[in-house]
Design a protein around this motif. Structure first.
Motif, PDB file in Angstrom:
ATOM      1  N   ASP A  52       0.848  -1.187   0.000  1.00 10.67           N
ATOM      2  CA  ASP A  52       0.000   0.000   0.000  1.00 10.67           C
ATOM      3  C   ASP A  52       0.887   1.242   0.000  1.00 10.67           C
ATOM      4  O   ASP A  52       1.862   1.309   0.735  1.00 10.67           O
ATOM      5  N   ASP A  53       0.556   2.241  -0.813  1.00 12.44           N
ATOM      6  CA  ASP A  53       1.345   3.471  -0.866  1.00 12.44           C
ATOM      7  C   ASP A  53       0.993   4.470   0.239  1.00 12.44           C
ATOM      8  O   ASP A  53       1.668   5.478   0.392  1.00 12.44           O
ATOM      9  N   ALA A  54      -0.055   4.227   0.973  1.00 10.97           N
ATOM     10  CA  ALA A  54      -0.511   5.167   1.995  1.00 10.97           C
ATOM     11  C   ALA A  54       0.405   5.149   3.216  1.00 10.97           C
ATOM     12  O   ALA A  54       1.060   4.159   3.518  1.00 10.97           O
ATOM     13  N   ALA A  55       0.428   6.276   3.929  1.00  7.76           N
ATOM     14  CA  ALA A  55       1.149   6.373   5.200  1.00  7.76           C
ATOM     15  C   ALA A  55       0.248   5.839   6.315  1.00  7.76           C
ATOM     16  O   ALA A  55      -0.975   5.959   6.251  1.00  7.76           O
ATOM     17  N   TYR A  56       0.868   5.258   7.331  1.00 11.38           N
ATOM     18  CA  TYR A  56       0.136   4.744   8.489  1.00 11.38           C
ATOM     19  C   TYR A  56       0.730   5.326   9.754  1.00 11.38           C
ATOM     20  O   TYR A  56       1.941   5.539   9.842  1.00 11.38           O
ATOM     21  N   ARG A  57      -0.133   5.557  10.727  1.00 14.44           N
ATOM     22  CA  ARG A  57       0.298   5.972  12.071  1.00 14.44           C
ATOM     23  C   ARG A  57      -0.365   5.056  13.084  1.00 14.44           C
ATOM     24  O   ARG A  57      -1.497   4.612  12.897  1.00 14.44           O
ATOM     25  N   PHE A  58       0.366   4.826  14.161  1.00 12.21           N
ATOM     26  CA  PHE A  58      -0.114   3.971  15.238  1.00 12.21           C
ATOM     27  C   PHE A  58       0.065   4.724  16.545  1.00 12.21           C
ATOM     28  O   PHE A  58       1.097   5.361  16.766  1.00 12.21           O
ATOM     29  N   THR A  59      -0.923   4.635  17.412  1.00  7.45           N
ATOM     30  CA  THR A  59      -0.841   5.313  18.703  1.00  7.45           C
ATOM     31  C   THR A  59      -1.688   4.570  19.733  1.00  7.45           C
ATOM     32  O   THR A  59      -2.691   3.948  19.382  1.00  7.45           O
ATOM     33  N   THR A  73      -4.887   8.878   3.215  1.00  8.62           N
ATOM     34  CA  THR A  73      -5.112   8.849   1.778  1.00  8.62           C
ATOM     35  C   THR A  73      -5.720  10.173   1.366  1.00  8.62           C
ATOM     36  O   THR A  73      -6.531  10.753   2.097  1.00  8.62           O
ATOM     37  N   ASP A  74      -5.311  10.668   0.223  1.00 10.23           N
ATOM     38  CA  ASP A  74      -5.806  11.942  -0.289  1.00 10.23           C
ATOM     39  C   ASP A  74      -5.691  13.060   0.739  1.00 10.23           C
ATOM     40  O   ASP A  74      -6.561  13.911   0.867  1.00 10.23           O
ATOM     41  N   GLY A  75      -4.622  13.034   1.526  1.00 10.72           N
ATOM     42  CA  GLY A  75      -4.360  14.087   2.492  1.00 10.72           C
ATOM     43  C   GLY A  75      -5.173  14.028   3.778  1.00 10.72           C
ATOM     44  O   GLY A  75      -5.050  14.911   4.618  1.00 10.72           O
ATOM     45  N   GLU A  76      -5.975  13.000   3.947  1.00 14.85           N
ATOM     46  CA  GLU A  76      -6.807  12.892   5.152  1.00 14.85           C
ATOM     47  C   GLU A  76      -6.529  11.580   5.875  1.00 14.85           C
ATOM     48  O   GLU A  76      -6.272  10.554   5.251  1.00 14.85           O
ATOM     49  N   TRP A  77      -6.620  11.653   7.209  1.00 20.97           N
ATOM     50  CA  TRP A  77      -6.415  10.473   8.048  1.00 20.97           C
ATOM     51  C   TRP A  77      -7.751   9.829   8.371  1.00 20.97           C
ATOM     52  O   TRP A  77      -8.729  10.515   8.640  1.00 20.97           O
ATOM     53  N   SER A  78      -7.756   8.505   8.374  1.00 21.08           N
ATOM     54  CA  SER A  78      -8.950   7.766   8.787  1.00 21.08           C
ATOM     55  C   SER A  78      -8.518   6.619   9.698  1.00 21.08           C
ATOM     56  O   SER A  78      -7.431   6.056   9.550  1.00 21.08           O
ATOM     57  N   LEU A  79      -9.381   6.287  10.632  1.00 21.62           N
ATOM     58  CA  LEU A  79      -9.125   5.192  11.556  1.00 21.62           C
ATOM     59  C   LEU A  79      -9.319   3.879  10.814  1.00 21.62           C
ATOM     60  O   LEU A  79     -10.350   3.657  10.183  1.00 21.62           O
ATOM     61  N   VAL A  80      -8.310   3.021  10.890  1.00 23.31           N
ATOM     62  CA  VAL A  80      -8.384   1.714  10.244  1.00 23.31           C
ATOM     63  C   VAL A  80      -8.894   0.673  11.226  1.00 23.31           C
ATOM     64  O   VAL A  80      -9.670  -0.194  10.875  1.00 23.31           O
ATOM     65  N   GLY A  81      -8.447   0.737  12.467  1.00 27.28           N
ATOM     66  CA  GLY A  81      -8.879  -0.215  13.484  1.00 27.28           C
ATOM     67  C   GLY A  81      -7.886  -0.308  14.613  1.00 27.28           C
ATOM     68  O   GLY A  81      -6.934   0.474  14.706  1.00 27.28           O
ATOM     69  N   GLU A  82      -8.106  -1.297  15.459  1.00 27.55           N
ATOM     70  CA  GLU A  82      -7.242  -1.552  16.597  1.00 27.55           C
ATOM     71  C   GLU A  82      -6.291  -2.691  16.260  1.00 27.55           C
ATOM     72  O   GLU A  82      -6.710  -3.728  15.741  1.00 27.55           O
ATOM     73  N   VAL A  83      -5.009  -2.502  16.557  1.00 25.91           N
ATOM     74  CA  VAL A  83      -4.021  -3.564  16.360  1.00 25.91           C
ATOM     75  C   VAL A  83      -4.146  -4.516  17.552  1.00 25.91           C
ATOM     76  O   VAL A  83      -3.965  -4.106  18.692  1.00 25.91           O
TER      77      VAL A  83
END
Length: 102
Positions: A52-59, A73-83
């Protein structure tokens, strides 16, 4: 002092090696983290998923009970889920078992 989040500790300890992360919806992905840090009990990391070319952040959440994953994606952050699980990926592990929701 309260314990550090176990998933966050695993992510931190495996980095910079590749990680296979499992989310709460059962999807998995192989990630390379470019940074992973603890600020006292709070965990923060950034990286990319190999397919995937998108950036990911984890916190970690405010209470430290979970590690959340966000995708840009497209300059906006979205919640993917819980690791919910983090493990060292095999050296030849370059793909995923399932798709992370966009």
């Amino acid at each position: 002092m309260a314990e550090l989040n176990a998933v966050a500790k695993r992510m931190y300890n495996v980095t910079p090696d590749r990680l296979r992360l499992t989310l709460d919806d059962g999807t998995t992905g192989v990630f390379e983290l470019s940074s992973a840090e603890f600020f006292q009990r709070e965990f923060q990391a950034e990286g990319r998923r190999l397919d995937d070319d998108a950036a990911y952040r984890f916190t970690t959440t405010d209470d430290g009970s979970a590690v959340l994953a966000g995708r840009r994606t497209d300059g906006e952050w979205s919640l993917v889920g819980e690791v919910v699980e983090a493990e060292r990926a095999d050296d030849d592990d370059s793909d995923t078992d399932g798709d992370v929701a966009e």
